[in-house]
Design a protein around this motif. Structure first.
Motif, PDB file in Angstrom:
ATOM      1  N   LEU A 129      -7.723  26.738   4.395  1.00  0.00           N
ATOM      2  CA  LEU A 129      -6.592  26.615   5.310  1.00  0.00           C
ATOM      3  C   LEU A 129      -6.328  25.179   5.741  1.00  0.00           C
ATOM      4  N   ILE A 130      -7.355  24.342   5.712  1.00  0.00           N
ATOM      5  CA  ILE A 130      -7.184  22.954   6.133  1.00  0.00           C
ATOM      6  C   ILE A 130      -7.712  22.017   5.043  1.00  0.00           C
ATOM      7  N   GLU A 131      -7.315  20.754   5.142  1.00  0.00           N
ATOM      8  CA  GLU A 131      -7.688  19.774   4.144  1.00  0.00           C
ATOM      9  C   GLU A 131      -9.174  19.416   4.259  1.00  0.00           C
ATOM     10  N   THR A 132      -9.782  19.149   3.129  1.00  0.00           N
ATOM     11  CA  THR A 132     -11.172  18.703   3.097  1.00  0.00           C
ATOM     12  C   THR A 132     -11.228  17.179   3.144  1.00  0.00           C
ATOM     13  N   LYS A 133     -12.431  16.659   3.247  1.00  0.00           N
ATOM     14  CA  LYS A 133     -12.625  15.217   3.211  1.00  0.00           C
ATOM     15  C   LYS A 133     -12.073  14.648   1.900  1.00  0.00           C
ATOM     16  N   LYS A 134     -12.288  15.365   0.795  1.00  0.00           N
ATOM     17  CA  LYS A 134     -11.783  14.903  -0.495  1.00  0.00           C
ATOM     18  C   LYS A 134     -10.260  14.842  -0.494  1.00  0.00           C
ATOM     19  N   ASP A 135      -9.596  15.832   0.107  1.00  0.00           N
ATOM     20  CA  ASP A 135      -8.136  15.831   0.178  1.00  0.00           C
ATOM     21  C   ASP A 135      -7.629  14.598   0.917  1.00  0.00           C
ATOM     22  N   PHE A 136      -8.278  14.267   2.032  1.00  0.00           N
ATOM     23  CA  PHE A 136      -7.877  13.085   2.795  1.00  0.00           C
ATOM     24  C   PHE A 136      -8.118  11.806   1.988  1.00  0.00           C
ATOM     25  N   GLU A 137      -9.199  11.758   1.247  1.00  0.00           N
ATOM     26  CA  GLU A 137      -9.508  10.579   0.436  1.00  0.00           C
ATOM     27  C   GLU A 137      -8.474  10.388  -0.664  1.00  0.00           C
ATOM     28  N   ILE A 138      -8.075  11.474  -1.312  1.00  0.00           N
ATOM     29  CA  ILE A 138      -7.097  11.378  -2.396  1.00  0.00           C
ATOM     30  C   ILE A 138      -5.719  11.014  -1.839  1.00  0.00           C
ATOM     31  N   ALA A 139      -5.355  11.582  -0.698  1.00  0.00           N
ATOM     32  CA  ALA A 139      -4.077  11.240  -0.067  1.00  0.00           C
ATOM     33  C   ALA A 139      -4.058   9.762   0.319  1.00  0.00           C
ATOM     34  N   GLU A 140      -5.173   9.279   0.865  1.00  0.00           N
ATOM     35  CA  GLU A 140      -5.256   7.869   1.247  1.00  0.00           C
ATOM     36  C   GLU A 140      -5.144   6.964   0.024  1.00  0.00           C
ATOM     37  N   ARG A 141      -5.785   7.346  -1.056  1.00  0.00           N
ATOM     38  CA  ARG A 141      -5.698   6.552  -2.290  1.00  0.00           C
ATOM     39  C   ARG A 141      -4.264   6.549  -2.821  1.00  0.00           C
ATOM     40  N   SER A 142      -3.602   7.692  -2.752  1.00  0.00           N
ATOM     41  CA  SER A 142      -2.211   7.781  -3.216  1.00  0.00           C
ATOM     42  C   SER A 142      -1.309   6.875  -2.395  1.00  0.00           C
ATOM     43  N   MET A 143      -1.572   6.813  -1.094  1.00  0.00           N
ATOM     44  CA  MET A 143      -0.767   5.947  -0.236  1.00  0.00           C
ATOM     45  C   MET A 143      -1.105   4.486  -0.464  1.00  0.00           C
ATOM     46  N   PHE A 144      -2.341   4.202  -0.767  1.00  0.00           N
ATOM     47  CA  PHE A 144      -2.725   2.827  -1.086  1.00  0.00           C
ATOM     48  C   PHE A 144      -2.008   2.366  -2.358  1.00  0.00           C
ATOM     49  N   LEU A 145      -2.002   3.214  -3.374  1.00  0.00           N
ATOM     50  CA  LEU A 145      -1.379   2.859  -4.648  1.00  0.00           C
ATOM     51  C   LEU A 145       0.121   2.635  -4.514  1.00  0.00           C
ATOM     52  N   THR A 146       0.743   3.326  -3.572  1.00  0.00           N
ATOM     53  CA  THR A 146       2.196   3.220  -3.400  1.00  0.00           C
ATOM     54  C   THR A 146       2.588   2.291  -2.251  1.00  0.00           C
ATOM     55  N   ASP A 147       1.612   1.585  -1.691  1.00  0.00           N
ATOM     56  CA  ASP A 147       1.855   0.650  -0.586  1.00  0.00           C
ATOM     57  C   ASP A 147       2.490   1.354   0.613  1.00  0.00           C
ATOM     58  N   THR A 148       2.000   2.555   0.930  1.00  0.00           N
ATOM     59  CA  THR A 148       2.531   3.292   2.082  1.00  0.00           C
ATOM     60  C   THR A 148       1.481   3.583   3.152  1.00  0.00           C
ATOM     61  N   LEU A 149       0.272   3.036   2.987  1.00  0.00           N
ATOM     62  CA  LEU A 149      -0.751   3.243   4.013  1.00  0.00           C
ATOM     63  C   LEU A 149      -0.294   2.737   5.376  1.00  0.00           C
ATOM     64  N   ARG A 150       0.482   1.670   5.360  1.00  0.00           N
ATOM     65  CA  ARG A 150       0.969   1.087   6.619  1.00  0.00           C
ATOM     66  C   ARG A 150       1.933   2.030   7.345  1.00  0.00           C
ATOM     67  N   LEU A 151       2.402   3.053   6.629  1.00  0.00           N
ATOM     68  CA  LEU A 151       3.365   3.999   7.202  1.00  0.00           C
ATOM     69  C   LEU A 151       2.731   5.327   7.590  1.00  0.00           C
ATOM     70  N   ARG A 152       1.420   5.430   7.468  1.00  0.00           N
ATOM     71  CA  ARG A 152       0.759   6.729   7.554  1.00  0.00           C
ATOM     72  C   ARG A 152       0.988   7.445   8.881  1.00  0.00           C
ATOM     73  N   ARG A 153       1.183   6.717   9.985  1.00  0.00           N
ATOM     74  CA  ARG A 153       1.371   7.348  11.291  1.00  0.00           C
ATOM     75  C   ARG A 153       2.842   7.446  11.696  1.00  0.00           C
ATOM     76  N   LYS A 154       3.732   6.991  10.844  1.00  0.00           N
ATOM     77  CA  LYS A 154       5.153   7.033  11.187  1.00  0.00           C
ATOM     78  C   LYS A 154       5.776   8.353  10.732  1.00  0.00           C
ATOM     79  N   PHE A 155       6.832   8.767  11.432  1.00  0.00           N
ATOM     80  CA  PHE A 155       7.573   9.946  11.007  1.00  0.00           C
ATOM     81  C   PHE A 155       8.446   9.582   9.812  1.00  0.00           C
TER      82      PHE A 155
END
Length: 262
Positions: free
Chosen positions: A108-134
Motif C-alpha cells: 500500500l505504501i512505497e518502500t525504501k527502494k521505491d524512494f531511492e529509484i524515484a530520487e534517482r529518476s529526479m536526479f537524472l532529469t534535474d528535478t530534485l530541486r523541485l521535489r517539494r514543489k506542487f
C-alpha cells in the motif's frame, strides 16, 4: 525489441492506421513524424494497449503484447503523454506514482527502494530541486522533465513520448532531447518519440517513421526520409533541405509564399 506486423486499428470516427509493418531495434531512438491527423498518437496508443488493433499483432521482446499481464507490461513500457492532466500534487509524490507497477500484491505504501529509484529518476532529469514543489506551480519545461522522471521511475526498457517539446522554448526543447539522448546511451533505454519539428527529429533520432493518412510512407535514417521531394509530397508545402554544417544531418528550411513568387 518491438515488432509491428500488418497492424490495422482506429476509431469510430472512421480514421484508421492501416497495414503498419515496423521493427524497432533495441537501444535506438526512433522519431515518428507526419502531418496532423496522420496517425502518430494513434500508433503510440496501440503500443500501450490504450487502443486495440482490429488486425495484426505487436510483439515485444518475443511476446505478443496483448498476452503480457498489464502490470508486467508497464514494467517494460512507460509513456509520457501529450495530454497529461494532473491535479495539484507534490512533485516527488507524482514521480513515485511511477513505482506502482512494481508494487507487490498487498503493498500500500512505497518502500525504501521505491524512494531511492524515484530520487534517482529526479536526479537524472534535474528535478530534485523541485521535489517539494506542487507540480502545477512549476514551469511547463520543468513539468515535462517531471513527467519523464515519473516514466523513468517505472524502470522501462521502452520509453514512448508524445510531442514532449511542444509549446516549450528552445532551451527546454534542447534540454529534454539531450536528456533523452543521454538516457538512451547511458541506460540503454529504447525511445520512440512523436515530433512535429522535423529539424529536431533529424538532429536527435537514429531513424524516422513518416506516416501519411494512416499509412506508413517511409522509414529510414533522417537523410533518407527528409528529402525535399518526400516532404513536399507528404506535407504539401515547398521546402529547401540542406546539410547541417556541424552534424551533417538534413535541415529543413521553409519557403514562404513571398519567396515562392520571386
Amino acid at each position: 525489441m518491438l515488432e509491428i506486423e500488418e497492424l490495422t486499428c482506429g476509431y469510430n470516427t472512421g480514421f484508421f492506421l492501416r497495414d503498419i509493418n515496423l521493427k524497432i531495434r533495441k537501444e535506438e531512438i526512433v522519431g515518428v513524424i507526419g502531418p496532423n491527423g496522420s496517425g502518430k498518437t494513434t500508433l503510440l496508443k496501440v503500443i500501450t494497449r490504450a487502443l486495440k488493433p482490429t488486425k495484426g499483432r505487436i510483439i515485444l521482446n518475443g511476446k505478443n503484447l496483448w498476452q503480457i499481464p498489464i502490470r508486467e507490461l508497464f514494467k517494460k513500457i512507460a509513456i509520457v503523454s501529450q495530454d497529461t492532466n494532473i491535479r495539484s500534487i507534490v512533485t516527488e509524490d507524482y514521480v513515485l506514482l511511477g513505482r506502482i507497477p512494481h508494487f507487490n500484491s498487498f503493498q500500500l505504501i512505497e518502500t525504501k527502494k521505491d524512494f531511492e529509484i524515484a530520487e534517482r529518476s529526479m536526479f537524472l532529469t534535474d528535478t530534485l530541486r523541485l521535489r517539494r514543489k506542487f507540480i502545477d506551480k512549476i514551469s511547463g519545461g520543468e513539468r515535462q522533465l517531471v513527467f519523464i522522471a515519473r516514466a523513468l521511475a517505472q524502470e522501462p526498457e521502452l520509453l514512448l513520448l508524445d510531442e514532449p517539446t511542444a509549446y516549450l522554448d528552445i532551451r527546454y526543447q534542447v534540454k529534454i532531447l539531450d536528456l533523452l539522448k543521454s538516457l538512451n546511451r547511458e541506460l540503454g533505454i529504447t525511445v520512440i518519440i512523436v515530433m512535429h519539428d522535423l529539424n529536431l527529429a533529424s538532429e536527435y533520432c537514429d531513424r524516422l517513421v513518416l506516416l501519411s493518412e494512416g499509412r506508413l510512407y517511409k522509414v529510414g535514417m533522417p537523410i533518407e526520409v527528409l528529402t525535399y521531394e518526400i516532404i513536399e509530397e507528404v506535407y504539401k508545402t515547398v521546402v529547401i533541405v540542406k546539410e547541417n554544417p556541424l552534424s551533417k544531418k538534413p535541415y529543413v528550411f521553409l519557403v514562404s509564399e513571398d519567396m515562392r513568387r520571386l
